[in-house]
Motif scaffolding. Structure first.
Motif, PDB file in Angstrom:
ATOM      1  N   LEU A 190       0.797  -1.225   0.000  1.00 20.34           N
ATOM      2  CA  LEU A 190       0.000   0.000   0.000  1.00 20.34           C
ATOM      3  C   LEU A 190       0.831   1.277   0.000  1.00 20.34           C
ATOM      4  N   ASP A 191       2.129   1.172   0.212  1.00 23.44           N
ATOM      5  CA  ASP A 191       3.016   2.339   0.210  1.00 23.44           C
ATOM      6  C   ASP A 191       4.299   1.951  -0.497  1.00 23.44           C
ATOM      7  N   SER A 192       4.513   2.498  -1.681  1.00 19.86           N
ATOM      8  CA  SER A 192       5.611   2.033  -2.547  1.00 19.86           C
ATOM      9  C   SER A 192       7.001   2.360  -2.018  1.00 19.86           C
ATOM     10  N   SER A 193       7.114   3.212  -1.000  1.00 21.85           N
ATOM     11  CA  SER A 193       8.438   3.546  -0.462  1.00 21.85           C
ATOM     12  C   SER A 193       8.783   2.731   0.782  1.00 21.85           C
ATOM     13  N   PRO A 247      -2.314  -7.474   2.798  1.00 23.78           N
ATOM     14  CA  PRO A 247      -2.654  -6.601   1.666  1.00 23.78           C
ATOM     15  C   PRO A 247      -3.957  -5.832   1.843  1.00 23.78           C
ATOM     16  N   GLN A 248      -4.789  -6.236   2.799  1.00 27.92           N
ATOM     17  CA  GLN A 248      -6.082  -5.581   2.984  1.00 27.92           C
ATOM     18  C   GLN A 248      -6.175  -4.751   4.269  1.00 27.92           C
ATOM     19  N   ILE A 249      -5.150  -4.837   5.123  1.00 31.98           N
ATOM     20  CA  ILE A 249      -5.156  -4.104   6.395  1.00 31.98           C
ATOM     21  C   ILE A 249      -3.883  -3.261   6.470  1.00 31.98           C
ATOM     22  N   PRO A 250      -3.963  -1.959   6.229  1.00 33.50           N
ATOM     23  CA  PRO A 250      -2.770  -1.104   6.159  1.00 33.50           C
ATOM     24  C   PRO A 250      -1.881  -1.223   7.400  1.00 33.50           C
TER      25      PRO A 250
END
Length: 451
Positions: free
Chosen positions: A372-375, A429-432
């Motif tokens: 969810l966050d590419s960095s 993948p579904q829970i940040p």
């Protein structure tokens, strides 16, 4: 949930997960309380920098976690994967629930199990309030009882230790690909186990009909055992598997989704064991591999049997694990040298990474970009540490740091400890921000304040 004996492994069941209070874990992060000579002195403990002195103990800093739970499943699980559920994406409201698929590495081949776990009623950590009346304490005890995390566990006997498990959705089917130490890659339909963990009646039926797991499909063409396996995110049912003899095979699903066509001619540019495989998240025919031969290679299934690109000396020893960024052209790798390296695929031919981190003091056992966050990415090592990183942080972004962490890379967000021999980590993948890790000592499910 702790399995009290091997007999418990013969059944599916339900129980309570241990939370951090019940477990009495010595879990810690960068900020811990250390007590010496009877006086409480708060220090920052950084693994690998300074050993604990006699009389010093590590205590978990609860305020550093938004959520923390742990559980045991009997025999340790070398590998697991998150099974996507229908509860929605980007959910953050407590209590949380999740589905996992895992495989055991038991003492004997006959004692192994393919597991489906449903963890639910997962609440967040709460700050302690020291001054409470007896009435408030009683109410809190009732509330604590209601907040106990729950675990449903559906276990299917599997002959042979399970080296790696990867789950996917293929049409209506929930499938698990399993690399076992008997030298086979098998595909299992998880439907009976998934039904069992959601219904007590289905669990009773599942337990009564307990028998060895029957694969939908199996492949023995590798002729040796292996670890590397990955489902394509672009083509449902497409799979790639690699073995300890350096060979890679691509699986193409046949109509119906319950059988596969596998080219007997392997992809074979590596000279030693293939340790990990990752499909490109954007190019349906492209995948990456890493190997004991110290190289990372990029392949296109339209151009067998050799790789398109390679970094031949990507690490100074075995390259154990790789992860392909979901939205940026970056590949992350971890090796026996303890290094974490970030590769820009646009500059891959140079053989030089764009970032290089040495924080772990043991071989890297798992790496994964945040979905969810590419960095953001995480890694685990044989030093019993899970590290979390953010490449978007620069030196000028970091304010005043307490003594002991001044020399750490500014991109390092968090160090999580408390498990022994951590084997694999995954973001949910579904829970940040939620991360799951498996180790010899069991599973941890947590979210730190940093992500």
């Amino acid at each position: 949930m702790s399995a009290p004996d091997e007999h418990a492994l013969d059944q599916g069941g339900e129980g309570e997960m241990e939370d951090m209070e019940e477990a009495g874990s010595e879990e810690e992060d960068e900020g811990v309380d250390m007590e010496a000579d009877g006086e409480a002195e708060k220090k920052v403990y950084v693994p690998g920098i300074e050993p604990l002195q006699p009389g010093e103990e590590l205590e978990m800093d609860r305020s550093a976690y938004r959520m923390y739970h742990e559980c045991q499943t009997g025999a340790p699980c070398l590998s697991f994967d998150v099974v996507k559920d229908g509860d929605g994406d980007s959910r953050q409201e407590f209590p949380l629930s999740m589905l996992l698929c895992a495989g055991t590495q038991a003492e004997t081949a006959l004692k192994n199990r393919l597991l489906v776990m449903r963890m639910h009623n997962l609440h967040g950590t709460e700050k302690e309030n020291e001054e409470e009346s007896s009435e408030e304490e009683s109410d809190e005890e009732d509330e604590e009882e209601n907040k106990k995390p729950q675990l449903e566990l559906a276990m299917m006997p599997h002959y042979g230790g399970i080296n790696r498990v990867r789950a996917t959705q293929c049409g209506e089917l929930s499938l698990a690909a399993v690399w076992s130490d008997k030298g086979q890659v098998e595909i299992f339909d998880l439907k009976p186990q998934l039904e069992a963990v959601h219904s007590s009646a289905a669990m009773a039926t599942f337990t009564q009909q307990q028998k060895e797991a029957t694969a939908l499909f199996s492949f023995s063409g590798h002729m040796s055992e292996g670890f590397a396996i990955d489902w394509s995110p672009k083509v449902p049912g497409r799979l790639v598997s690699g073995d300890c003899r350096k060979n890679i095979h691509v699986w193409e699903p046949r109509e119906g989704g319950t059988s596969w066509q596998i080219d007997q001619r392997p992809f074979s540019s590596h000279s030693k064991s293939v340790e990990d495989l990752q499909w490109s998240p954007t190019e349906a025919t492209v995948f990456a591999s890493c190997s004991v031969d110290q190289s990372i290679r990029i392949w296109d299934i339209r151009a067998p049997p050799n790789s398109m690109l390679s970094a031949n000396e990507a690490h100074s020893s075995d390259v154990n694990v790789i992860s392909w960024n979901k939205s940026e052209p970056f590949l992350l790798s971890g090796g026996d040298d303890g290094l974490l390296k970030v590769w820009d695929l646009r500059q891959f031919k140079t053989g030089r990474p764009v970032a290089n981190f040495k924080q772990h003091c043991g071989p890297i056992t798992s790496v994964e970009w945040s979905p969810l966050d590419s960095s953001v990415f995480a890694a685990s090592g044989a030093d019993d540490v899970v590290s979390q990183w953010d490449l978007s942080v620069e030196s000028c972004d970091v304010g005043a740091r307490v003594e002991g962490v001044k020399d750490l890379p500014p991109q390092l967000l968090f160090l999580h400890q408390g498990q022994s021999e951590i084997k694999e980590i995954h973001w949910h993948p579904q829970i940040p921000g939620v991360m799951i890790s498996t180790a010899l000592s069991g599973f941890n499910v947590f979210r730190t304040i940093s992500v």
